[in-house]
Design an enzyme around this catalytic site. Structure first.
Site, mmCIF file in Angstrom:
data_model
loop_
_atom_site.group_PDB
_atom_site.id
_atom_site.type_symbol
_atom_site.label_atom_id
_atom_site.label_comp_id
_atom_site.label_asym_id
_atom_site.label_seq_id
_atom_site.Cartn_x
_atom_site.Cartn_y
_atom_site.Cartn_z
ATOM 1 N N ASP A 1 51.541 31.115 37.032
ATOM 2 C CA ASP A 1 52.353 30.138 37.762
ATOM 3 C C ASP A 1 52.080 30.082 39.261
ATOM 4 O O ASP A 1 52.909 29.597 40.021
ATOM 5 C CB ASP A 1 53.839 30.462 37.543
ATOM 6 N N GLU B 1 49.753 32.936 29.521
ATOM 7 C CA GLU B 1 51.158 33.158 29.931
ATOM 8 C C GLU B 1 51.857 31.806 30.141
ATOM 9 O O GLU B 1 52.410 31.499 31.195
ATOM 10 C CB GLU B 1 51.261 34.027 31.184
ATOM 11 N N GLU C 1 56.811 28.522 41.770
ATOM 12 C CA GLU C 1 56.164 28.923 40.507
ATOM 13 C C GLU C 1 56.647 28.126 39.292
ATOM 14 O O GLU C 1 55.857 27.810 38.402
ATOM 15 C CB GLU C 1 56.371 30.427 40.269
ATOM 16 N N HIS D 1 59.059 40.298 47.136
ATOM 17 C CA HIS D 1 58.114 39.461 47.874
ATOM 18 C C HIS D 1 58.303 37.961 47.687
ATOM 19 O O HIS D 1 57.599 37.166 48.311
ATOM 20 C CB HIS D 1 56.679 39.790 47.438
ATOM 21 N N ARG E 1 58.985 34.016 47.630
ATOM 22 C CA ARG E 1 59.252 33.034 48.688
ATOM 23 C C ARG E 1 60.715 32.625 48.746
ATOM 24 O O ARG E 1 61.276 32.446 49.817
ATOM 25 C CB ARG E 1 58.389 31.779 48.465
ATOM 26 N N HIS F 1 54.336 44.373 50.152
ATOM 27 C CA HIS F 1 53.406 43.248 49.995
ATOM 28 C C HIS F 1 52.813 42.892 51.362
ATOM 29 O O HIS F 1 53.476 43.031 52.398
ATOM 30 C CB HIS F 1 54.209 42.083 49.412
HETATM 31 C C1 UD1 Z 1 51.634 34.640 45.591
HETATM 32 C C2 UD1 Z 1 52.152 33.675 44.528
HETATM 33 C C3 UD1 Z 1 53.316 34.300 43.782
HETATM 34 C C4 UD1 Z 1 52.979 35.679 43.260
HETATM 35 C C5 UD1 Z 1 52.429 36.528 44.369
HETATM 36 C C6 UD1 Z 1 51.951 37.837 43.807
HETATM 37 C C7 UD1 Z 1 52.003 31.290 45.072
HETATM 38 C C8 UD1 Z 1 52.642 30.128 45.733
HETATM 39 N N1 UD1 Z 1 52.640 32.462 45.164
HETATM 40 O O1 UD1 Z 1 52.674 34.801 46.541
HETATM 41 O O2 UD1 Z 1 53.663 33.469 42.690
HETATM 42 O O3 UD1 Z 1 54.146 36.262 42.741
HETATM 43 O O4 UD1 Z 1 51.311 35.866 44.984
HETATM 44 O O5 UD1 Z 1 51.842 38.823 44.762
HETATM 45 O O6 UD1 Z 1 50.956 31.142 44.503
HETATM 46 N N2 UD1 Z 1 48.126 38.578 52.124
HETATM 47 C C9 UD1 Z 1 47.127 39.361 52.632
HETATM 48 N N3 UD1 Z 1 46.287 40.004 51.752
HETATM 49 C C10 UD1 Z 1 46.430 39.915 50.402
HETATM 50 C C11 UD1 Z 1 47.462 39.108 49.900
HETATM 51 C C12 UD1 Z 1 48.293 38.434 50.764
HETATM 52 O O7 UD1 Z 1 46.968 39.498 53.830
HETATM 53 O O8 UD1 Z 1 45.644 40.521 49.680
HETATM 54 C C13 UD1 Z 1 49.039 37.868 53.064
HETATM 55 C C14 UD1 Z 1 48.373 36.695 53.790
HETATM 56 O O9 UD1 Z 1 48.829 36.668 55.108
HETATM 57 C C15 UD1 Z 1 48.935 35.484 53.016
HETATM 58 C C16 UD1 Z 1 50.325 35.976 52.664
HETATM 59 O O10 UD1 Z 1 50.146 37.355 52.337
HETATM 60 O O11 UD1 Z 1 48.957 34.307 53.816
HETATM 61 C C17 UD1 Z 1 51.010 35.268 51.524
HETATM 62 O O12 UD1 Z 1 50.160 35.150 50.402
HETATM 63 P P1 UD1 Z 1 50.410 33.951 49.327
HETATM 64 O O13 UD1 Z 1 49.407 34.088 48.239
HETATM 65 O O14 UD1 Z 1 50.518 32.661 50.026
HETATM 66 O O15 UD1 Z 1 51.865 34.243 48.789
HETATM 67 P P2 UD1 Z 1 52.455 35.454 47.963
HETATM 68 O O16 UD1 Z 1 53.816 35.719 48.466
HETATM 69 O O17 UD1 Z 1 51.469 36.540 47.915
HETATM 70 N N1 UDP Z 2 51.531 46.037 41.704
HETATM 71 C C1 UDP Z 2 50.465 46.777 42.194
HETATM 72 N N2 UDP Z 2 50.587 47.378 43.424
HETATM 73 C C2 UDP Z 2 51.690 47.263 44.180
HETATM 74 C C3 UDP Z 2 52.770 46.474 43.674
HETATM 75 C C4 UDP Z 2 52.652 45.866 42.437
HETATM 76 O O1 UDP Z 2 49.455 46.921 41.536
HETATM 77 O O2 UDP Z 2 51.729 47.822 45.276
HETATM 78 C C5 UDP Z 2 51.384 45.382 40.388
HETATM 79 C C6 UDP Z 2 52.527 45.512 39.418
HETATM 80 O O3 UDP Z 2 52.444 46.693 38.658
HETATM 81 C C7 UDP Z 2 52.381 44.256 38.586
HETATM 82 C C8 UDP Z 2 51.843 43.255 39.548
HETATM 83 O O4 UDP Z 2 51.288 43.997 40.641
HETATM 84 O O5 UDP Z 2 51.388 44.440 37.587
HETATM 85 C C9 UDP Z 2 52.947 42.361 40.014
HETATM 86 O O6 UDP Z 2 52.476 41.599 41.049
HETATM 87 P P1 UDP Z 2 53.421 40.896 42.094
HETATM 88 O O7 UDP Z 2 54.736 41.585 42.130
HETATM 89 O O8 UDP Z 2 52.638 40.801 43.340
HETATM 90 O O9 UDP Z 2 53.553 39.435 41.501
HETATM 91 P P2 UDP Z 2 54.443 38.765 40.361
HETATM 92 O O10 UDP Z 2 54.315 39.554 39.114
HETATM 93 O O11 UDP Z 2 55.849 38.701 40.875
HETATM 94 O O12 UDP Z 2 53.877 37.403 40.258
#
Ligand code: UD1
Ligand code: UDP
Length: 381
Positions: free
Chosen positions: A97, A119, A133, A209, A211, A242
């Site tokens: 999603d 999924e 999502e 984490h 939004r 995160h």
């Molecule tokens: C995204 C997904 C969310 C999912 C989450 C998993 C969307 C809209 N959201 O949200 O559904 O639950 O990932 O974790 O697709 N960043 C880094 N390094 C990384 C990852 C993130 O620096 O490896 C920082 C960056 O500044 C980035 C910010 O995190 O701009 C947000 O990342 P983004 O993918 O936009 O949103 P998530 O909250 O991670």
């Molecule tokens: N996870 C990880 N390292 C972390 C936190 C979470 O590997 O520091 C794993 C967790 O076990 C799960 C997945 O990341 O498998 C969940 O991802 P996240 O919470 O980022 O996204 P969501 O599932 O809410 O989309």
């Protein structure tokens, strides 16, 4: 000629849940398995690729600091154009999603390439929760030719919506992934986790984490966590924070420097799974953790107003705690102070899968291409 299957993913949870499938597809004689990363996440995605020894065939590397939904979507769409023209896959697989999921499916649709949605069918039926999502997942259902629904209830949602294409009940691939990560003799590379006394202390694994929780809800959640720790001297919280700046600022402000609250960097997925296996309980707004923790018999308080994963709530291992201070404090207090409440929730249940989801999905793909006579039998818990 082998059928070319391209898995497109970009965030940590998609990678964790697609990794075992990418491998399963590569093992099938009639299929060729390609991997295209959008790079919506960078460090958190690379870490999963390393743990599961995966190699990307394409990497759009789109991540930007403080990226917006529009930038993720447009950069993915633009980037996918050249990739699809060059690779000409027979089927695109997307997962779940995220914005990568939606834009990846849309790019495939624009190129008239069929989409398989892993999924599929989870719903809250609230457009703004989880945001964005719920809408991402719903829109992909309209585009997909193959829907891989983890549970019977997910498949039922899709049938009620009368989506086109084929629906399969497969179980969730995250349970497949956990088969390779959880080990009794696991040694953490995060030193704090090796030092923590999981026997003498009650360790809460926390993640947050989403939004829709940014701002006040997240502040209230963190204030509740702080109160819980301060009123229970044997409780320690481990929170791998995160990398999103919105989350990190709030976590530092509300929880930084508080005794027995450990704010650490995101950990590798095998570390996380073994942390869940050893902790006392989980507090989270994550989707994936709601599936993983019940499989390990760990009670979960979900820090959200709703969930698209009601199966473990029905089984009694997961409770919706919401995002309000009083309710979170009350429910955590019950779990920490009333052993019967804890015992009722700490039962291993597996409504989400049996570890064979990838096999069913690969079988379904072979069936779709006429490489196999029968459809796979549906997963039943
Ligand atoms: C995204 C997904 C969310 C999912 C989450 C998993 C969307 C809209 N959201 O949200 O559904 O639950 O990932 O974790 O697709 N960043 C880094 N390094 C990384 C990852 C993130 O620096 O490896 C920082 C960056 O500044 C980035 C910010 O995190 O701009 C947000 O990342 P983004 O993918 O936009 O949103 P998530 O909250 O991670
Ligand atoms: N996870 C990880 N390292 C972390 C936190 C979470 O590997 O520091 C794993 C967790 O076990 C799960 C997945 O990341 O498998 C969940 O991802 P996240 O919470 O980022 O996204 P969501 O599932 O809410 O989309």
């Amino acid at each position: 000629m082998k059928r070319r299957i391209m898995s497109v993913f970009g965030t940590r949870p998609e990678a964790i849940k697609m990794a075992p499938l990418v491998r399963e597809l590569a093992d099938r004689e009639g299929l060729e398995s390609l991997c295209c990363l959008t790079g919506q996440h960078r460090q958190m995605l690379d870490s999963v690729m390393e743990v599961f020894h995966l190699r990307a065939d394409y990497d759009l590397n789109i991540m930007q600091k403080q990226q917006t939904l529009s930038s993720i979507t447009t950069r993915t769409l633009m980037g996918m154009e050249a990739v699809l023209e060059e690779a000409k896959p027979d089927l695109i697989l997307v997962h779940g999603d995220t914005s990568t999921t939606f834009a990846g499916a849309l790019a495939a649709f624009y190129h008239k390439i069929p989409v398989g949605h892993v999924e599929a069918g989870l719903r809250t039926y609230d457009k703004y929760s989880p945001y964005p999502e719920e809408m991402n997942r719903t829109l992909v259902s309209d585009m997909a030719a193959l829907h891989f629904a983890p549970t019977a209830a997910n498949a039922e949602n899709l049938r009620k919506e009368a989506v086109g294409g084929e629906i399969f009940i497969t179980g969730n691939t995250v349970i497949d992934a956990m088969k390779t990560t959880v080990r009794k003799d696991f040694r953490f590379s995060t030193e704090l986790l090796n030092r923590l006394d999981f026997e003498g202390r009650r360790v809460i694994a926390l993640t947050c984490h989403r939004r829709e929780n940014y701002g006040k809800p997240m502040e209230d959640i963190f204030r509740a966590v702080r109160h819980i720790v301060e009123s229970h001297p044997d409780v320690e919280v481990v929170y791998p924070v995160h990398l999103s700046p919105a989350v990190r600022d709030c976590a530092q402000r509300e929880l930084g420097g508080v005794a027995r609250i450990h704010l650490i960097e995101p950990v590798d997925v095998d570390e996380m799974h073994n942390l869940i296996a050893r902790c006392h309980l989980v507090m989270t707004d994550s989707g994936g953790l709601q599936e993983e923790a019940p499989a390990m018999g760990k009670p979960v308080l979900v820090l959200r107003r709703e969930t698209e994963r009601p199966e473990a709530v029905a089984a009694g291992t997961v409770k919706l705690a919401g995002v309000e201070y009083e309710q979170i404090v009350r429910l955590a207090g019950e779990l920490l102070e009333q052993p019967p409440v804890y015992a009722r929730m700490a039962r291993a249940v597996n409504p989400y899968g049996d570890g064979n989801a990838c096999q069913r999905i690969a079988d379904a793909i072979e069936w779709y291409f006429g490489l196999r006579k029968d459809r796979p039998a549906p997963f039943a818990p």
